[in-house]
Design a protein around this motif. Structure first.
Motif, PDB file in Angstrom:
ATOM      1  N   THR A 129      -3.125   5.616 -15.983  1.00 27.53           N
ATOM      2  CA  THR A 129      -1.642   5.335 -16.771  1.00 27.53           C
ATOM      3  C   THR A 129      -1.483   3.976 -17.348  1.00 27.53           C
ATOM      4  OG1 THR A 129      -0.781   4.651 -14.397  1.00 27.53           O
ATOM      5  CG2 THR A 129      -0.730   7.027 -14.957  1.00 27.53           C
ATOM      6  N   GLY A 130      -2.016   2.964 -16.615  1.00 27.48           N
ATOM      7  CA  GLY A 130      -1.922   1.767 -17.215  1.00 27.48           C
ATOM      8  C   GLY A 130      -0.742   1.000 -16.315  1.00 27.48           C
ATOM      9  N   GLU A 131      -0.155   1.647 -15.364  1.00 26.77           N
ATOM     10  CA  GLU A 131       1.011   1.142 -14.606  1.00 26.77           C
ATOM     11  C   GLU A 131       0.509   1.144 -13.055  1.00 26.77           C
ATOM     12  OE1 GLU A 131       4.701   3.029 -15.553  1.00 26.77           O
ATOM     13  OE2 GLU A 131       3.921   3.786 -17.233  1.00 26.77           O
ATOM     14  N   ASP A 132       1.406   0.315 -12.340  1.00 24.72           N
ATOM     15  CA  ASP A 132       1.154   0.387 -10.943  1.00 24.72           C
ATOM     16  C   ASP A 132       2.535   0.427 -10.226  1.00 24.72           C
ATOM     17  OD1 ASP A 132       0.175   0.128  -8.412  1.00 24.72           O
ATOM     18  OD2 ASP A 132      -0.852  -1.822  -8.551  1.00 24.72           O
ATOM     19  N   PRO A 133       3.120   1.661  -9.751  1.00 23.16           N
ATOM     20  CA  PRO A 133       4.490   1.425  -9.167  1.00 23.16           C
ATOM     21  C   PRO A 133       4.672   1.176  -7.573  1.00 23.16           C
ATOM     22  CG  PRO A 133       3.443   3.624  -9.329  1.00 23.16           C
ATOM     23  CD  PRO A 133       2.548   2.750 -10.117  1.00 23.16           C
ATOM     24  N   VAL A 134       3.403   0.934  -7.391  1.00 26.85           N
ATOM     25  CA  VAL A 134       3.339   0.071  -5.785  1.00 26.85           C
ATOM     26  C   VAL A 134       3.777  -1.164  -5.439  1.00 26.85           C
ATOM     27  CG1 VAL A 134       1.826  -0.156  -3.755  1.00 26.85           C
ATOM     28  CG2 VAL A 134       1.306   1.985  -5.434  1.00 26.85           C
ATOM     29  N   LYS A 135       4.712  -1.337  -4.742  1.00 28.38           N
ATOM     30  CA  LYS A 135       5.170  -2.770  -4.503  1.00 28.38           C
ATOM     31  C   LYS A 135       4.172  -3.554  -3.802  1.00 28.38           C
ATOM     32  CE  LYS A 135       9.728  -0.934  -3.809  1.00 28.38           C
ATOM     33  NZ  LYS A 135      10.551  -0.367  -2.731  1.00 28.38           N
ATOM     34  N   LYS A 136       4.011  -5.060  -3.895  1.00 29.66           N
ATOM     35  CA  LYS A 136       2.973  -5.570  -3.467  1.00 29.66           C
ATOM     36  C   LYS A 136       3.100  -5.541  -1.886  1.00 29.66           C
ATOM     37  CE  LYS A 136       2.035  -8.459  -7.166  1.00 29.66           C
ATOM     38  NZ  LYS A 136       1.408  -7.552  -8.010  1.00 29.66           N
ATOM     39  N   THR A 137       4.373  -5.410  -1.255  1.00 28.10           N
ATOM     40  CA  THR A 137       4.266  -5.262  -0.035  1.00 28.10           C
ATOM     41  C   THR A 137       3.880  -3.944   0.721  1.00 28.10           C
ATOM     42  OG1 THR A 137       6.660  -4.653  -0.083  1.00 28.10           O
ATOM     43  CG2 THR A 137       6.534  -6.874   0.264  1.00 28.10           C
ATOM     44  N   ASP A 138       3.582  -3.348  -0.197  1.00 23.98           N
ATOM     45  CA  ASP A 138       3.140  -1.792   0.462  1.00 23.98           C
ATOM     46  C   ASP A 138       1.658  -1.575   0.019  1.00 23.98           C
ATOM     47  OD1 ASP A 138       5.787  -1.105   1.016  1.00 23.98           O
ATOM     48  OD2 ASP A 138       6.089   0.019  -0.953  1.00 23.98           O
ATOM     49  N   VAL A 139       1.172  -2.428  -0.608  1.00 20.55           N
ATOM     50  CA  VAL A 139      -0.344  -2.316  -0.649  1.00 20.55           C
ATOM     51  C   VAL A 139      -1.039  -2.126   0.758  1.00 20.55           C
ATOM     52  CG1 VAL A 139      -2.412  -3.539  -1.796  1.00 20.55           C
ATOM     53  CG2 VAL A 139      -0.486  -3.660  -2.922  1.00 20.55           C
ATOM     54  N   GLY A 140      -1.931  -1.119   0.795  1.00 20.55           N
ATOM     55  CA  GLY A 140      -2.848  -1.187   2.000  1.00 20.55           C
ATOM     56  C   GLY A 140      -2.222   0.039   2.907  1.00 20.55           C
ATOM     57  N   ARG A 141      -0.712   0.021   2.454  1.00 21.84           N
ATOM     58  CA  ARG A 141      -0.120   1.232   3.373  1.00 21.84           C
ATOM     59  C   ARG A 141      -0.044   2.655   2.521  1.00 21.84           C
ATOM     60  NH1 ARG A 141       5.676  -1.578   4.405  1.00 21.84           N
ATOM     61  NH2 ARG A 141       5.755   0.244   5.677  1.00 21.84           N
ATOM     62  N   VAL A 142      -1.107   3.279   2.927  1.00 24.96           N
ATOM     63  CA  VAL A 142      -1.391   4.599   2.127  1.00 24.96           C
ATOM     64  C   VAL A 142      -0.332   5.383   1.926  1.00 24.96           C
ATOM     65  CG1 VAL A 142      -2.694   6.534   2.072  1.00 24.96           C
ATOM     66  CG2 VAL A 142      -3.807   4.392   2.811  1.00 24.96           C
ATOM     67  N   LYS A 143       0.507   5.703   2.974  1.00 27.57           N
ATOM     68  CA  LYS A 143       1.626   6.548   3.036  1.00 27.57           C
ATOM     69  C   LYS A 143       2.832   5.999   1.789  1.00 27.57           C
ATOM     70  CE  LYS A 143       4.855   9.467   5.324  1.00 27.57           C
ATOM     71  NZ  LYS A 143       4.937  10.085   6.553  1.00 27.57           N
ATOM     72  N   LYS A 144       2.945   4.769   1.977  1.00 28.19           N
ATOM     73  CA  LYS A 144       4.108   4.219   1.121  1.00 28.19           C
ATOM     74  C   LYS A 144       3.573   4.231  -0.321  1.00 28.19           C
ATOM     75  CE  LYS A 144       7.469   2.414   3.597  1.00 28.19           C
ATOM     76  NZ  LYS A 144       8.928   3.018   3.404  1.00 28.19           N
ATOM     77  N   MET A 145       1.986   3.986  -0.470  1.00 34.73           N
ATOM     78  CA  MET A 145       1.451   3.821  -1.903  1.00 34.73           C
ATOM     79  C   MET A 145       1.690   5.152  -2.355  1.00 34.73           C
ATOM     80  SD  MET A 145      -1.552   1.437  -1.133  1.00 34.73           S
ATOM     81  CE  MET A 145      -2.360   1.405  -2.688  1.00 34.73           C
ATOM     82  N   ALA A 146       1.405   6.418  -1.618  1.00 38.11           N
ATOM     83  CA  ALA A 146       1.494   7.465  -2.086  1.00 38.11           C
ATOM     84  C   ALA A 146       3.183   7.794  -2.446  1.00 38.11           C
ATOM     85  CB  ALA A 146       1.016   8.527  -1.060  1.00 38.11           C
ATOM     86  N   GLU A 147       3.881   7.778  -1.781  1.00 39.63           N
ATOM     87  CA  GLU A 147       5.200   8.003  -2.133  1.00 39.63           C
ATOM     88  C   GLU A 147       5.621   7.244  -3.365  1.00 39.63           C
ATOM     89  OE1 GLU A 147       7.506   6.497   1.615  1.00 39.63           O
ATOM     90  OE2 GLU A 147       6.746   8.307   2.720  1.00 39.63           O
ATOM     91  N   SER A 148       5.192   6.094  -3.420  1.00 41.50           N
ATOM     92  CA  SER A 148       5.574   5.087  -4.682  1.00 41.50           C
ATOM     93  C   SER A 148       5.048   5.944  -6.193  1.00 41.50           C
ATOM     94  CB  SER A 148       4.870   3.782  -4.635  1.00 41.50           C
ATOM     95  OG  SER A 148       5.551   2.997  -3.913  1.00 41.50           O
ATOM     96  N   TRP A 149       3.625   6.397  -5.844  1.00 41.14           N
ATOM     97  CA  TRP A 149       3.241   7.008  -6.916  1.00 41.14           C
ATOM     98  C   TRP A 149       3.732   8.442  -7.205  1.00 41.14           C
ATOM     99  CZ3 TRP A 149       0.551   5.794 -11.228  1.00 41.14           C
ATOM    100  CH2 TRP A 149      -0.058   4.510 -11.196  1.00 41.14           C
TER     101      TRP A 149
END
Length: 159
Positions: A129-149
């Motif tokens: 996609t060329g995008e990354d909707p994951v907040k820096k504070t959520d990196v490594g937190r798989v559930k939060k990363m999935a929710e962001s995507w």
């Protein structure tokens, strides 16, 4: 000079008539081809409601193939899902190109996979996609990363 023109007149008339006839035939054929292409294009355009039904049916088709054909390989499941989705859409009077149905089923598969096992998709999604909707504070937190995507996909109506 006059006798040459009079002698050539029938030939010139015949040639001009043949050229005009050929041009008319080519024009009629071109109009027919354009008509078919425009009709196919307009038939392939789906309204927002039809797209919603397409994605709903694709999700059902994916679930159907996963449930009924558990032991089947990927391609066999896809074929079953395509058949199911095509039948359901035809019953609703929605005309969709097979490629579009397949894409919707594959999107349902990716959505299901992302929900069940989200960890492996983040890097690929970022690259695709060329995008990354994951907040820096959520990196490594798989559930939060999935929710962001997933939220990103819903906002763009791809999920």
């Amino acid at each position: 000079m006059q006798p040459i023109v009079e002698a050539a007149q029938p030939y010139v008339t015949t040639i001009v008539t043949a050229v005009v006839g050929a041009l008319a035939a080519a024009l009629i054929a071109a109009v027919g081809v354009i008509k078919v292409k425009v009709t196919n294009y307009l038939d392939a355009k789906l309204s927002a409601a039809q797209k919603e039904v397409l994605h709903k049916v694709a999700g059902e088709a994916y679930a159907y193939a996963q449930t009924v054909y558990k032991s089947a390989e990927g391609r066999a499941k896809l074929e079953q899902a395509l058949g199911y989705a095509s039948d359901q859409l035809a019953k609703r009077g929605i005309v969709v190109a097979p490629e579009e149905i397949r894409a919707a089923i594959e999107a349902a598969y990716l959505k299901g996979t992302a929900i069940k096992n989200p960890g492996h998709w983040f890097y690929a999604l970022k690259i695709i996609t060329g995008e990354d909707p994951v907040k820096k504070t959520d990196v490594g937190r798989v559930k939060k990363m999935a929710e962001s995507w997933l939220e990103w996909g819903r906002e763009r109506r791809v999920l």
